[in-house]
Enzyme design. Structure first.
Site, mmCIF file in Angstrom:
data_model
loop_
_atom_site.group_PDB
_atom_site.id
_atom_site.type_symbol
_atom_site.label_atom_id
_atom_site.label_comp_id
_atom_site.label_asym_id
_atom_site.label_seq_id
_atom_site.Cartn_x
_atom_site.Cartn_y
_atom_site.Cartn_z
ATOM 1 N N GLU A 278 2.267 -4.255 7.346
ATOM 2 C CA GLU A 278 1.088 -4.424 6.522
ATOM 3 C C GLU A 278 1.053 -3.298 4.929
ATOM 4 O O GLU A 278 0.488 -2.897 4.987
ATOM 5 C CB GLU A 278 -0.646 -4.200 7.498
ATOM 6 C CG GLU A 278 -0.452 -4.648 8.484
ATOM 7 C CD GLU A 278 -1.780 -3.569 9.150
ATOM 8 O OE1 GLU A 278 -1.789 -2.587 9.205
ATOM 9 O OE2 GLU A 278 -1.918 -4.109 10.497
ATOM 10 N N PRO A 279 1.802 -3.875 4.613
ATOM 11 C CA PRO A 279 1.728 -3.133 3.375
ATOM 12 C C PRO A 279 1.033 -3.601 2.333
ATOM 13 O O PRO A 279 0.620 -4.721 2.035
ATOM 14 C CB PRO A 279 3.227 -3.775 2.570
ATOM 15 C CG PRO A 279 3.334 -5.520 3.715
ATOM 16 C CD PRO A 279 2.250 -5.343 4.784
ATOM 17 N N GLY A 280 0.558 -2.369 1.787
ATOM 18 C CA GLY A 280 -0.736 -2.727 0.710
ATOM 19 C C GLY A 280 -0.443 -1.640 -0.504
ATOM 20 O O GLY A 280 -0.413 -3.023 -1.776
ATOM 21 N N ARG A 281 -0.188 -0.950 -0.547
ATOM 22 C CA ARG A 281 0.129 -0.566 -2.175
ATOM 23 C C ARG A 281 1.962 -0.890 -2.671
ATOM 24 O O ARG A 281 2.025 -1.131 -3.908
ATOM 25 C CB ARG A 281 0.609 0.974 -2.061
ATOM 26 C CG ARG A 281 1.178 2.179 -3.250
ATOM 27 C CD ARG A 281 1.297 3.382 -2.646
ATOM 28 N NE ARG A 281 0.559 4.080 -1.569
ATOM 29 C CZ ARG A 281 -0.335 4.588 -1.456
ATOM 30 N NH1 ARG A 281 -0.900 4.868 -3.043
ATOM 31 N NH2 ARG A 281 -1.313 5.300 -1.198
ATOM 32 N N TYR A 321 -6.920 12.968 -5.385
ATOM 33 C CA TYR A 321 -6.065 12.879 -3.632
ATOM 34 C C TYR A 321 -5.119 14.186 -5.103
ATOM 35 O O TYR A 321 -3.873 14.536 -4.293
ATOM 36 C CB TYR A 321 -5.084 11.200 -3.797
ATOM 37 C CG TYR A 321 -5.893 10.917 -2.775
ATOM 38 C CD1 TYR A 321 -6.373 11.123 -1.635
ATOM 39 C CD2 TYR A 321 -6.157 9.593 -3.482
ATOM 40 C CE1 TYR A 321 -6.876 10.419 -1.528
ATOM 41 C CE2 TYR A 321 -6.378 8.289 -2.602
ATOM 42 C CZ TYR A 321 -7.385 9.234 -1.392
ATOM 43 O OH TYR A 321 -7.598 8.113 -0.475
ATOM 44 N N CYS A 359 -18.884 13.468 -17.758
ATOM 45 C CA CYS A 359 -19.124 14.659 -18.530
ATOM 46 C C CYS A 359 -19.380 15.384 -16.003
ATOM 47 O O CYS A 359 -19.005 15.177 -16.059
ATOM 48 C CB CYS A 359 -21.052 14.745 -18.098
ATOM 49 S SG CYS A 359 -22.332 15.932 -18.553
#
Length: 430
Positions: A278-281, A321, A359
């Protein structure tokens, strides 16, 4: 070099298109994505795996980026989908995926979500025993289970999804009983799944998890007397964000994963199930850049700030992160040599912070960067294809940006820029 779709001439180009012209035409902030880069990454991974084990299936972890056009690119390449919400199921079906190509892996799943997945004919990957019991009252469908193998890894604590501190999956010691109970309840378990974390660049970090997974599968098939149709080892494949980081060695990764997989099949006398990932990035991360205009420059005795029109409302990862994203002056790419192949590299008198317009003191997209800029310059924030737009917000009442896709050297709008009026959509007053 990991970004062949990005080149520098007079200005920064993406797939041969001048990024400053894109900014002039479509305004900023602006997401720009390379279609060719997504196809390249998908086929690179698939081919590397198929060299060693032919029965491979890739599920795109679409929480990384759910733009319909990006989903369609991968669907045409033969990709399946890993969905984590009913919204992702809905989007995938709208993009042309058949239900049997979608695996739904939720957590803290409601009965309404379960019913939606069942009604759509989507395979459900169960995250808990309570979810299993509630599902059995709705249907007697085929299912799989997400197991927590007790192993985790990732680029940030929030991205580790296996091990003792993870909320995900059924603990390894309980998984055999889960399969036994599922059968008693009338469900049909045909698969198993794990996911240890995301943003991983070291091949060896995957080895303990795959070894453990295969032993878990062996124990299940021995005690429950079933043969699983697929074993899904999740994703987690990272991309290098920092200049000093090396990309994940895909050939080495593919060989190690398939070797340990086949070793486990032989050890436990198993058949030849589908190996799913399940690759995403990995598929979309470096395909996109954000173009942002320099609005202001100011200095104090401690910092130099380059103020731009994109903040953490546009790219949340640095604030959430502490993530690093390369920043290049697209108008005058003097210092792009840190990130772009064959680009010039020159020193600067004083490093700068790239600050957004929100802000919030935490609205810093990049810290201590060797970059120069003038008001009106266009900067490119790199590697924004994963968890960029999908995590964007309207914070500070700022409309969401447009998205552009480059296909065959031509730009195309794949999401229109929001207007101020859009901010009030769905709101009601007396």
């Amino acid at each position: 070099m990991t970004r062949p779709h990005l080149k520098t001439k007079q200005h920064l180009e993406i797939d041969g298109v001048d990024t400053t012209q894109l900014a002039d035409k479509y305004d900023t902030p602006l997401y720009v994505t390379s279609s060719d880069r997504i196809k390249q990454k998908y086929n690179q991974l698939k081919q590397a795996l198929k060299k060693h084990y032919p029965n491979i299936r890739l599920h795109y972890a679409c929480k990384a980026n759910t733009n319909l056009n990006i989903l369609q690119i991968l669907e045409k390449e033969g990709c399946h989908i890993d969905a984590v919400s009913t919204g992702e199921i809905y989007s995938a079906i709208k993009a042309g995926y058949s239900p049997e190509k979608i695996l739904y892996t939720g957590t803290s799943v409601s009965n309404e979500e379960l019913k939606y997945a069942v009604d759509k004919g989507v395979m459900i990957n169960l995250d808990s025993l309570h979810e299993m019991r509630r599902l059995s009252k709705i249907t007697s469908t085929e299912v799989s289970f997400r197991v927590n193998p007790g192993v985790g890894a990732g680029h940030h604590d929030h991205c580790i999804t296996g091990g003792s501190e993870s909320k995900f999956g059924i603990w390894e010691e309980d998984i055999v009983e889960a399969y036994k109970e599922a059968i008693k309840l009338g469900l049909k378990p045909i698969g198993i799944h794990m996911h240890i974390g995301s943003g991983i660049l070291e091949v060896e970090k995957f080895r303990p998890a795959i070894e453990k997974m295969m032993d878990i599968v062996g124990e299940i098939t021995q005690q429950v007397d079933i043969n699983l149709k697929f074993i899904d080892i999740g994703g987690g494949l990272g991309i290098p964000y920092k200049p000093e980081e090396k990309p994940l060695d895909i050939e080495k990764f593919a060989k190690m994963i398939t070797t340990e997989f086949k070793k486990g099949l032989k050890k436990h006398g198993l058949e030849q199930p589908t190996l799913a990932l399940e690759p995403g990035r990995y598929l979309v991360g470096d395909s996109s850049i954000i173009l942002t205009k320099v609005n202001d420059i100011k200095e104090n005795p401690f910092h130099k700030y380059i103020g731009v029109d994109a903040g953490f409302n546009i790219l949340q990862r640095p604030a959430m992160y502490g993530s690093h994203h390369g920043v290049v002056n697209a108008t005058n790419p003097q210092n792009a040599g840190n990130y772009i192949e064959n680009a010039p590299k020159k020193g600067v008198n004083r490093k700068a912070e790239i600050a957004g317009p929100l802000c919030e003191s935490g609205d810093i997209l990049a810290e201590n960067r060797e970059i120069t800029a003038q008001e009106g310059d266009i900067l490119a924030i790199l590697d924004a294809g994963a968890y960029g737009y999908s995590m964007a917000s309207r914070y500070n009442s700022r409309p969401l940006p447009a998205e552009i896709l480059i296909e065959n050297g031509e730009p195309r709008v794949i999401r229109e820029r929001e207007t101020l009026k859009d901010l009030l959509t769905k709101q009601k007053t007396k």
